[in-house]
Scaffold this motif. Structure first.
Motif, PDB file in Angstrom:
ATOM      1  N   PRO A 171       0.815  -1.219   0.000  1.00 24.21           N
ATOM      2  CA  PRO A 171       0.000   0.000   0.000  1.00 24.21           C
ATOM      3  C   PRO A 171       0.844   1.262   0.000  1.00 24.21           C
ATOM      4  CG  PRO A 171       0.277  -0.728   2.248  1.00 24.21           C
ATOM      5  CD  PRO A 171       1.113  -1.650   1.387  1.00 24.21           C
ATOM      6  N   ASN A 172       2.060   1.169  -0.572  1.00 22.46           N
ATOM      7  CA  ASN A 172       3.013   2.265  -0.540  1.00 22.46           C
ATOM      8  C   ASN A 172       3.209   2.716   0.913  1.00 22.46           C
ATOM      9  OD1 ASN A 172       4.498   4.762  -0.983  1.00 22.46           O
ATOM     10  ND2 ASN A 172       3.828   4.621  -3.103  1.00 22.46           N
ATOM     11  N   GLY A 173       2.886   3.973   1.243  1.00 24.51           N
ATOM     12  CA  GLY A 173       3.041   4.432   2.620  1.00 24.51           C
ATOM     13  C   GLY A 173       1.742   4.597   3.362  1.00 24.51           C
ATOM     14  N   CYS A 174       0.650   4.015   2.847  1.00 26.59           N
ATOM     15  CA  CYS A 174      -0.653   4.152   3.508  1.00 26.59           C
ATOM     16  C   CYS A 174      -0.595   3.579   4.922  1.00 26.59           C
ATOM     17  CB  CYS A 174      -1.733   3.431   2.712  1.00 26.59           C
ATOM     18  SG  CYS A 174      -1.976   4.060   1.036  1.00 26.59           S
ATOM     19  N   GLY A 175      -1.368   4.201   5.831  1.00 24.87           N
ATOM     20  CA  GLY A 175      -1.405   3.732   7.202  1.00 24.87           C
ATOM     21  C   GLY A 175      -2.722   4.066   7.866  1.00 24.87           C
ATOM     22  N   PRO A 176      -2.968   3.542   9.052  1.00 27.84           N
ATOM     23  CA  PRO A 176      -4.232   3.814   9.745  1.00 27.84           C
ATOM     24  C   PRO A 176      -4.484   5.303   9.949  1.00 27.84           C
ATOM     25  CG  PRO A 176      -3.079   1.998  10.797  1.00 27.84           C
ATOM     26  CD  PRO A 176      -2.140   2.555   9.781  1.00 27.84           C
ATOM     27  N   MET A 177      -3.424   6.067  10.305  1.00 22.62           N
ATOM     28  CA  MET A 177      -3.583   7.511  10.510  1.00 22.62           C
ATOM     29  C   MET A 177      -2.443   8.328   9.914  1.00 22.62           C
ATOM     30  SD  MET A 177      -5.092   7.726  14.413  1.00 22.62           S
ATOM     31  CE  MET A 177      -3.781   6.704  15.083  1.00 22.62           C
ATOM     32  N   ASP A 178      -1.310   7.671   9.633  1.00 21.89           N
ATOM     33  CA  ASP A 178      -0.144   8.400   9.156  1.00 21.89           C
ATOM     34  C   ASP A 178       0.675   7.480   8.265  1.00 21.89           C
ATOM     35  OD1 ASP A 178       1.704  10.364   8.793  1.00 21.89           O
ATOM     36  OD2 ASP A 178       2.186  10.638  10.919  1.00 21.89           O
ATOM     37  N   SER A 179       1.730   8.046   7.663  1.00 18.23           N
ATOM     38  CA  SER A 179       2.568   7.285   6.740  1.00 18.23           C
ATOM     39  C   SER A 179       3.360   6.205   7.474  1.00 18.23           C
ATOM     40  CB  SER A 179       3.521   8.233   6.008  1.00 18.23           C
ATOM     41  OG  SER A 179       4.384   7.512   5.159  1.00 18.23           O
ATOM     42  N   ALA A 180       3.556   5.080   6.808  1.00 19.57           N
ATOM     43  CA  ALA A 180       4.352   3.975   7.343  1.00 19.57           C
ATOM     44  C   ALA A 180       5.432   3.622   6.325  1.00 19.57           C
ATOM     45  CB  ALA A 180       3.476   2.760   7.635  1.00 19.57           C
ATOM     46  N   HIS A 181       6.660   3.487   6.786  1.00 16.33           N
ATOM     47  CA  HIS A 181       7.803   3.289   5.914  1.00 16.33           C
ATOM     48  C   HIS A 181       8.056   1.801   5.667  1.00 16.33           C
ATOM     49  CE1 HIS A 181      11.546   4.178   3.954  1.00 16.33           C
ATOM     50  NE2 HIS A 181      12.272   3.558   4.866  1.00 16.33           N
ATOM     51  N   CYS A 182       8.316   1.436   4.408  1.00 18.35           N
ATOM     52  CA  CYS A 182       8.808   0.103   4.027  1.00 18.35           C
ATOM     53  C   CYS A 182       7.799  -1.027   4.250  1.00 18.35           C
ATOM     54  CB  CYS A 182      10.098  -0.236   4.777  1.00 18.35           C
ATOM     55  SG  CYS A 182      11.531   0.649   4.164  1.00 18.35           S
ATOM     56  N   GLN A 183       6.514  -0.739   4.200  1.00 21.94           N
ATOM     57  CA  GLN A 183       5.497  -1.772   4.411  1.00 21.94           C
ATOM     58  C   GLN A 183       4.841  -2.215   3.101  1.00 21.94           C
ATOM     59  OE1 GLN A 183       5.261  -2.908   7.746  1.00 21.94           O
ATOM     60  NE2 GLN A 183       7.033  -1.533   7.703  1.00 21.94           N
ATOM     61  N   TRP A 184       5.434  -1.855   1.974  1.00 23.76           N
ATOM     62  CA  TRP A 184       4.842  -2.134   0.668  1.00 23.76           C
ATOM     63  C   TRP A 184       5.303  -3.488   0.105  1.00 23.76           C
ATOM     64  CZ3 TRP A 184       8.947  -2.611  -2.598  1.00 23.76           C
ATOM     65  CH2 TRP A 184      10.119  -1.915  -2.283  1.00 23.76           C
ATOM     66  N   SER A 185       4.554  -3.957  -0.897  1.00 16.99           N
ATOM     67  CA  SER A 185       4.860  -5.209  -1.586  1.00 16.99           C
ATOM     68  C   SER A 185       5.020  -4.937  -3.077  1.00 16.99           C
ATOM     69  CB  SER A 185       3.734  -6.237  -1.387  1.00 16.99           C
ATOM     70  OG  SER A 185       3.490  -6.465  -0.021  1.00 16.99           O
ATOM     71  N   SER A 186       5.865  -5.723  -3.717  1.00 20.18           N
ATOM     72  CA  SER A 186       6.063  -5.571  -5.156  1.00 20.18           C
ATOM     73  C   SER A 186       6.728  -6.827  -5.706  1.00 20.18           C
ATOM     74  CB  SER A 186       6.936  -4.353  -5.468  1.00 20.18           C
ATOM     75  OG  SER A 186       7.223  -4.267  -6.850  1.00 20.18           O
ATOM     76  N   VAL A 187       6.351  -7.222  -6.929  1.00 24.99           N
ATOM     77  CA  VAL A 187       7.068  -8.300  -7.608  1.00 24.99           C
ATOM     78  C   VAL A 187       8.092  -7.736  -8.581  1.00 24.99           C
ATOM     79  CG1 VAL A 187       5.134  -9.900  -7.420  1.00 24.99           C
ATOM     80  CG2 VAL A 187       5.335  -8.469  -9.455  1.00 24.99           C
ATOM     81  N   LEU A 188       8.119  -6.414  -8.720  1.00 25.03           N
ATOM     82  CA  LEU A 188       9.056  -5.766  -9.637  1.00 25.03           C
ATOM     83  C   LEU A 188      10.307  -5.261  -8.927  1.00 25.03           C
ATOM     84  CD1 LEU A 188       6.520  -3.652 -11.734  1.00 25.03           C
ATOM     85  CD2 LEU A 188       7.290  -6.000 -12.116  1.00 25.03           C
TER      86      LEU A 188
END
Length: 418
Positions: free
Chosen positions: A381-398
């Motif tokens: 989810p890129n930097g999406c979070g419950p209330m604020d940005s979250a770092h390094c929680q994203w997924s990708s196959v690329l």
């Protein structure tokens, strides 16, 4: 195909009945002509591996690497997808550093508080190079692997472990069914003269397989020390000793690694502990398949990402679509390739929830999202979070998530609600 099958991630494990005729023709041919001697798996990368001495550069089919494992001269397979009442063993512990080439996790370990049921089968061979069991160990390997798959219909490996390997690469279990091979005495060579030249042809004996009269440990021909090591791997299941050596004390924290219920969720992608085999990582090729899973507006299915390695707040994320996807949008690429804002705005086009109960109640939805970051290779989810940005929680196959964080999106699976 052999490596994927032995690792337990082949297409054959996902749908054995429909894939068999298309993907397993050579397996069928072998089963119809089992008298030819089959070589032990070889490694395309073996020479580079042994010369460099690099433990991070493991050879192909490392499950059977005779250079640094298989010292107990015993191989086994454990199938987890078997009919009720057909299991014969419980999986106890698993050191993932022993088999990181198979499940794509560099290290770690697993244990089962109540053990996990499976069907395990194996064989051993003599140390003498000219013995029948040694020379025909490749045939025995195909018997316990592809033979069990075809004759019994058993599939799938235990989570975080290969389907088949030498016992040093496999989880510790409580029992292994023993198989043995016999070869008729007419194996040998024929000498003929053709056009003035001597021609030597090898003749195969008649090869057959059967269950051993004793268990695998009793049938093992090694010395006392070897037999003690083998007993620890396939009988004693010393879980307390295993955990103590790793300084692990179990606590009451809810398990992060519970696999989603397959009767409710269909997996379509995954890495790390939730690794999911796909025929192609070309996302455009899988787009039509993904659209069928999602369904049609206004009845889009819920999408769920389970990330074992993420922050607690990001281990479970549910995506609920509110508006029709733009027809030109590559929906699979949106989640696994590039998380963008066009046609995909939080609160307008979709909602995010941290639990399925929140999704059902419509409460506790997330309030922050960002998009269009890192070029075109950072996914949901890129930097999406419950209330604020979250770092390094994203997924990708690329792009692999190399974030040097305690919690990051390295091990994840994507699912669509059934």
């Amino acid at each position: 195909m052999d490596q994927a099958f032995m690792d337990g991630v082949s297409d054959l494990h996902l749908d054995a009945s429909s894939q068999l005729s298309a993907d397993a023709g050579r397996i069928l041919r072998f089963r119809q002509n089992t008298n030819n001697r089959v070589e032990w798996p070889e490694y395309n990368e073996l020479s580079a591996y042994t010369s460099q001495g690099n433990s991070n550069s493991l050879p192909t089919l490392d499950n059977f690497n005779l250079t640094d494992s298989c010292q107990l001269r015993t191989a086994m397979c454990c199938f987890s997808n078997v009919p009720i009442g057909s299991t014969n063993a419980k999986i106890c512990t698993n050191d993932m550093s022993d088999n990181r080439k198979s499940h794509h996790i560099n290290g770690g370990f697993g244990f089962y508080s109540t053990n996990a049921d499976a069907f395990c089968v194996g064989f051993s061979w003599d140390s003498a190079p000219d013995s029948t069991s040694n020379r025909y160990k490749g045939n025995s390997l195909l018997d316990i692997a592809y033979g069990t798959f075809m004759d019994k219909g058993y599939t799938q490996s235990t989570e975080g472990a290969p389907l088949c390997g030498c016992v040093e690469k496999m989880p510790a279990v409580t029992n292994v069914q023993c198989r043995q091979i016999s070869v008729s005495s007419n194996e040998g060579y024929t000498l003929t003269i053709s056009s003035g030249s001597l021609v030597i042809n090898q003749t195969s004996g008649s090869v057959s397989f059967s269950d051993c009269s004793n268990d695998l440990i009793s049938s093992f021909s090694g010395n006392v020390e070897e037999k003690q090591k083998l007993t620890k791997r396939i009988s004693e299941c010393p879980k307390s000793e295993f955990l103590s050596q790793r300084f692990y004390v179990p606590g009451d924290q809810q398990a992060r690694f519970t696999k989603p219920d397959s009767s409710k969720w269909t997996q379509f992608a995954g890495m790390g502990l939730s690794y999911f085999p796909v025929k192609s990582y070309n996302l455009a090729e899988r787009e039509s398949e993904f659209r069928q899973l999602l369904g049609t507006y206004p009845n889009y299915k819920v999408l769920y990402r389970h990330c074992e390695s993420c922050l607690p707040s990001h281990q479970h994320i549910y995506y609920k679509r509110l508006t029709p996807y733009p027809n030109e949008m590559q929906r699979l690429h949106l989640f696994l390739g590039s998380w963008v804002s066009e046609g995909n705005e939080l609160g307008e086009d979709f909602l995010l929830f941290g639990s399925y109960s929140d999704l059902l109640s419509g409460q506790g939805n997330w309030t922050y999202c960002n998009y269009d970051d890192g070029g075109s290779d950072i996914g949901f989810p890129n930097g999406c979070g419950p209330m604020d940005s979250a770092h390094c929680q994203w997924s990708s196959v690329l792009r692999e998530n190399y974030c040097d964080e305690k919690y990051s999106g390295r091990s994840w699976g994507f699912y669509v609600e059934k």
